[in-house]
Design an enzyme around this catalytic site. Structure first.
Site, short mmCIF file in Angstrom:
data_model
loop_
_atom_site.label_atom_id
_atom_site.label_comp_id
_atom_site.label_asym_id
_atom_site.label_seq_id
_atom_site.Cartn_x
_atom_site.Cartn_y
_atom_site.Cartn_z
N MET B 1 -27.43 -9.57 -12.78
CA MET B 1 -26.99 -10.25 -13.97
C MET B 1 -25.57 -10.70 -13.78
SD MET B 1 -25.16 -9.66 -17.07
CE MET B 1 -23.46 -9.14 -16.95
N PRO B 2 -25.19 -11.92 -14.07
CA PRO B 2 -26.04 -12.91 -14.74
C PRO B 2 -26.98 -13.62 -13.76
CG PRO B 2 -23.84 -13.76 -14.44
CD PRO B 2 -23.83 -12.39 -13.87
#
Lengths: 66, 66, 66, 66, 66, 66
Positions: B1-2
């Site tokens: 993430m992201p």
């Protein structure tokens, strides 16, 4: 609904892809109480030059033995 | 993430695709303070008949010189 | 085109989000030669219970100090 | 299947969103010959700071009168 | 903006894909009042082993006559 | 990688959402042989007016008892 999209690097076998989609489908039916026909899953596969992780493309990761 | 997904018409070189993914990866590490390994980017490429802008497919746009 | 979608856990400042989108936009204009108006970026933010990494939700990761 | 995802800046009325989803649903049933129940559409709305076009966030675009 | 992504099983003709994208584009221009050039649509097609509905891959669905 | 995005109508409990994400994460680790930290899942929830199935928004489906 629900709709699941999986971003995946190319290279998995059809058996592997079927196995994960079956598990996902079964889990959503079980936990969300939805009809099996309502669960739709699509795998969008990327060739190695179209995916990057850790600042390296999957072409570079393979060359680096990752 | 992201996780970053890029919708792109086919036709860019591997060098172009690598360059934008490197820039995106570096920017996220710099501004969000995340570990480089946490940044994953995938380019989903569409052939010309599978993409439309301004009411014209990319087949039609090429034919029209756009 | 191109269109960029970013999946992000909630919690970043508006300044951080603006900074990464500006960098992405500038990189695509530079390397792909597209018009700036053609680059569209959207951040889809997920609250902590709606995101998982490493088998833990972001609620669990915070509680675990990750 | 098919599954449609729409990335949209916040600010449209419920009537506008319903109208476009109805048109999309009707078009797919008509042209692809699929069952209406098979067409699923989701709008992912972004608040102004989470979307950028032309190098400006939608906060900046509003301030600039765009 | 807005950006539309369509997850679709392989097998539709170019005419079918063009028809649905034209309808979607026209509907968004009409109901949202946006410039036609602002509407971008991409179809991400999946080969039969990469898509599942009702717990069966599209390979299995075809074999089962669905 | 892989990255999973789930489009879901609002209304599920945190326990339900955690359960499906745990199952998906475990399945991918098992069948693809990836590190658990590499599996990232995000649920993008839509309020009832932002989702349509069978030509009816989820506002209309609820009113119709579906």
């Amino acid at each position: 609904m629900p709709e699941i999209t999986i971003n995946l690097a190319e290279g998995r076998t059809e058996a592997q892809k079927t196995a994960i989609m079956r598990d996902i489908s079964a889990s959503l039916v079980k936990h969300l109480g939805v009809d099996p026909e309502a669960v739709v899953i699509q795998i969008n596969e990327a060739p190695p030059p179209n995916k990057m992780k850790g600042g390296m493309t999957f072409v570079e990761r393979k060359a680096a033995g990752k």
